[in-house]
Scaffold this motif. Structure first.
Motif: not given
Lengths: 399, 399
Positions: A227-228, A231-232, A269-270, A273, B228, B231, B236, B265, B269, B272
Motif C-alpha cells: 500500500t506504500l 507513493t514511492r 521498506a516497500i 510492506d 512513505l 501515505t 492506509v 510490517n 517499513a 526503515l
C-alpha cells in the motif's frame, strides 16, 4: 566438432555490471519489462566484474540457437526473455539485409553464443544485467547493426530490466517512459566516467545466505500488495531522480550518498510492506549500514553510501580521496577474506573502525565472506578474444 | 517513617498492558501526544502482565509529589508528561471541591504514589502504557472523580500515548481526533473481552539486544523524514481501522490476522524509510515471522498473527482452539526457556514445527530467552491491596 568449411561469423564484447542508486523494483508491464519508475545506476569497472560474450553464426550451424554460459548449456528455447531479444535483433538485421542485397543473410542462420563471467556466481551479484547487455551488444556487432547503445537498451531491457543500464558506462538513467509499447523506456547516459571518475565501490559479499525471493516474483508481489509502493513509484522516485542527477552533475557526493541510502531503504521498506513480506536485509546487512553510519559520523559528513539489491550483500560507494576512511575501515575489520587484491583493492590501507559497536563488528567478521574492490567504469567493449573458435566450437572455459 | 496522625487517603488499582494491532507511530503534537493516526489494541490479561499502583495523599505529607516504581524513586518533577497528568487530575478534583464544600481538599495535598510491575523490565515490554493507565486510574479513584474511562483516557494519553488504550479491557481503539487541543483524541472500547474471549497472545522475548532508538525520538524522525509515512497516516491506516474493527465485530480471525501482520510490517517499513533509518526487527524477529508463516501454511489458513513494537520481541495472536498448532510449535522449539507456566501456558502441548527451515529454527533457539503466555483481558481493577501503608509509608517490594 563441426567440420564444415562454411565461414563462421563472430563478434565478441565484454559488458559491465551496474549497481543502482535509485532502485528498479516493480514492473508496469511484465512481458515488456516496463518499470513502475525510472532508475539510475553506476556502471562498475570491467576489471573487476564483467561478462565476456561471443556471438557467432554460420551456415554450417544447424538446429536451434544455443547459449553456453560459464561452460554450461543454458535452456534459451524456453526463456521468453532471451527469445524476445534474439527476435528483435534478427528483425533489425533483416531490415539491413532487405535494404542491401549484398549483405550475407545472417538473420537466417543459427546463433551460437558463448558467455563467461569473470566473477563467481557465488559472489551473489546479479549477473543478468551484464549478461543480457553483453548478449545484445555482441549480436548487434555480429549483425553490424547501426543502432546506438540507447536504441539497443530497449532490446536488452526485454531480457532483464536492469540490463539496459549496462549498455553504457559511467552514470546511467533508465527512463521509465509512459508508452504502452515501451518505445520510450530506454537507458541514457547521465554522465560519462570522465565526468566523475573518482567514484569507488566496495562490495561486501555476505556468506551463504539462503536465496531470497527471486526479484521478478518479488516485484510483482510488491506491485500487487504494497500500500506504500504507489507513493514511492509516483512521488518519491521522480523527485529523487531529479535530485541525484543534479548531484552527479555537480559532483556533490554528500547529496549523492544521502539519496542513495534513502532510496535503498525505501526499496526495502516497500518489500517489507508487501504481502507476504519480502526480506533481503539481514543482521549482517544492518551491521554494514551501521559501519557506514559510523564512518560518516567520524568524518562529520557523508563520505560513504550503502546500497542493497535483492539480497543481503552491501555495495558501498565512496570517493577515491576517502579510500582510507571508508574501505580502509572494512580492510581493518576483515583483513583476511579474499578480494583485497587488484588495482582498486591494493591501494587500500587498513584503518581503525572508530566507535563501531562490538556487536556490529562481530556480525561483520562472522558474516562477510569476500569483498570486491571496484569503481565506476565504462560501457561494453568490442574485443578480439573470441569464445568460439574459427570452426564454430566453444573455446574451453579457462581454469 | 511519617509519624503524623493525619488521615492517609489511599486508592489502589491494577492496569493492563496492551499490544497494538494497528500501530501508533507518529505524533502530530508532541506536547499533547496527539497521534498522526488512529490505532487499535488488544488489552492483555493482568494475570500475566500488570502494573499495580497506589495513590495516596495526606496533610502529613510535605514537599513535592513522589513516585516509587519497583522500589526505586522516580524523578517525576522533571517529567513533563507525569506533571501534565497530575495537573489535569488535580484540576478535576478542584472542580469537585468547588462544587461541594464538604469534600476534603485533597487537590491541595502532596501525592505519594507507589507502583510495581509483575513482570521484569528485562522482558523488554513497554510498561509505560500500563504505568500511566494505573497512575491515572488510581489518582482518579483517590479523588473520587466521576469521569468515565474514556474521559480519563485523554489524561493518560498525555502521559504516554498508548496508555490511553490501557484504561479499558478487550479491544480498544484510540481515535486520533482532529482537534488541536486533543479533546477528541481518546480511547474507546471496540468490543469487550466477552465478545471474543478466545484471543490468546504469546510473547517471544528476544535475548539481550542493544536498546534501539527510543520510540518518542524514533516517531519524530519518521514524521519529519519518511516520504512513505504520510501515505500510511492518511490512507492506509484509516482503511485498516475500519476493516479490523469489522473483523473484530465479526470474530473473523483470518482478516484480523492479515491486517495485524500487514500493519506491523507497514510500521517497520516507515521506520526503515526514515532518515537515519530505524531498525527494530532483527534476524530473530524474522525467524519468528517465518515460524508463524509456516504454521499458517500448514493450517491452510491464517491461524496466527505476529506483531512487533519498537523492539525485536514478537507478540503472536491466535485463538484458543489453535493453541496446539501455534503456541505448541514454539513450546516444542523452545521447551526449556522460562514462561510456559501459568493458566495460559500450562495447557500448551508441544507440537512439531513442520517445514520450518533449519536456519530459522536455530535462530529462534539461540535468540529467544523467555516467553509470556497470555490472552485478551479486562481493564483496570480497583483493589484493596495498597502499596502505601496506613501511615503513608511505601510497603516494601515483594521478593
Amino acid at each position: 566438432m563441426s567440420g564444415s568449411s562454411s565461414q563462421v561469423y563472430r563478434a565478441s564484447t565484454t559488458a559491465p555490471v551496474n549497481i543502482a542508486v535509485i532502485k528498479y523494483w516493480g514492473k508496469r508491464d511484465t512481458t515488456l519489462n516496463l518499470p513502475t519508475n525510472s532508475s539510475l545506476s553506476v556502471t562498475l569497472s570491467q576489471k573487476s566484474l564483467r561478462t565476456h560474450t561471443t556471438a557467432s553464426c554460420s551456415e554450417s550451424f544447424s538446429g536451434p540457437d544455443t547459449l553456453i554460459l560459464n561452460g554450461e548449456k543454458e535452456d534459451i528455447q524456453s526463456s521468453k526473455r532471451t527469445q524476445a531479444c534474439l527476435k528483435h535483433l534478427r528483425s533489425l538485421r533483416e531490415q539491413l539485409e532487405a535494404k542491401d542485397e549484398s549483405l550475407p543473410k545472417l538473420s537466417k542462420l543459427t546463433l551460437r553464443i558463448v558467455s563467461s563471467n569473470n566473477f563467481p556466481t557465488a559472489a551473489g551479484l546479479a549477473s543478468s544485467a551484464a549478461g543480457f547487455a553483453a548478449l545484445v551488444r555482441a549480436i548487434a556487432d555480429l549483425y553490424e547493426l547501426p543502432q546506438t547503445p540507447q536504441e539497443l537498451s530497449l532490446i536488452a531491457r526485454q531480457g532483464s530490466g536492469s540490463a539496459c543500464r549496462s549498455l553504457m558506462g559511467g552514470y546511467v538513467a533508465w527512463r521509465a517512459g509512459t508508452k504502452a509499447d515501451g518505445s520510450d523506456s530506454i537507458a541514457e547516459e547521465v554522465a560519462p566516467v570522465s565526468h566523475w571518475p573518482e567514484m569507488r565501490a566496495l562490495v561486501l559479499v555476505v556468506s551463504a545466505e539462503k536465496k531470497g525471493v527471486p526479484s521478478t516474483a518479488g516485484m510483482q508481489t510488491t506491485v500487487e500488495t504494497s500500500t506504500l509502493a504507489p507513493t514511492r513509484f509516483n512521488e518519491v522516485v521522480p523527485k529523487r531522480m531529479a535530485e541525484i542527477e543534479k548531484a552527479i552533475h555537480d559532483r556533490d557526493f554528500e547529496t549523492f550518498a544521502r539519496i542513495t541510502m534513502q532510496d535503498s531503504n525505501s526499496f526495502h521498506a516497500i518489500c517489507l510492506d508487501s504481502w507476504p513480506p519480502i526480506h533481503y536485509l539481514n543482521d549482517v546487512s544492518r551491521a554494514a549500514m551501521s559501519a557506514v553510519e559510523t564512518a560518516n559520523r567520524k568524518a562529520g559528513k557523508l563520505i560513504a553510501a550503502y546500497t542493497f539489491d535483492a539480497g543481503p550483500n552491501a555495495v558501498i560507494y565512496y570517493l577515491e580521496e576517502h579510500t582510507h576512511q571508508v574501505a580502509g575501515v572494512f580492510k581493518s575489520i576483515l583483513p583476511r577474506i579474499p578480494g583485497w587484491e587488484g588495482e582498486f583493492g591494493e591501494v587500500i590501507r587498513p584503518n581503525e573502525y572508530g566507535s563501531l559497536d562490538s556487536k556490529a563488528l562481530m556480525t561483520l567478521k562472522a558474516g562477510i565472506s569476500r569483498v570486491i574492490c571496484t569503481g565506476v567504469g565504462g560501457g561494453p567493449e568490442k574485443i578480439e578474444k573470441h569464445l568460439v573458435d574459427e570452426n564454430g566450437n566453444a573455446v574451453p572455459v579457462e581454469a
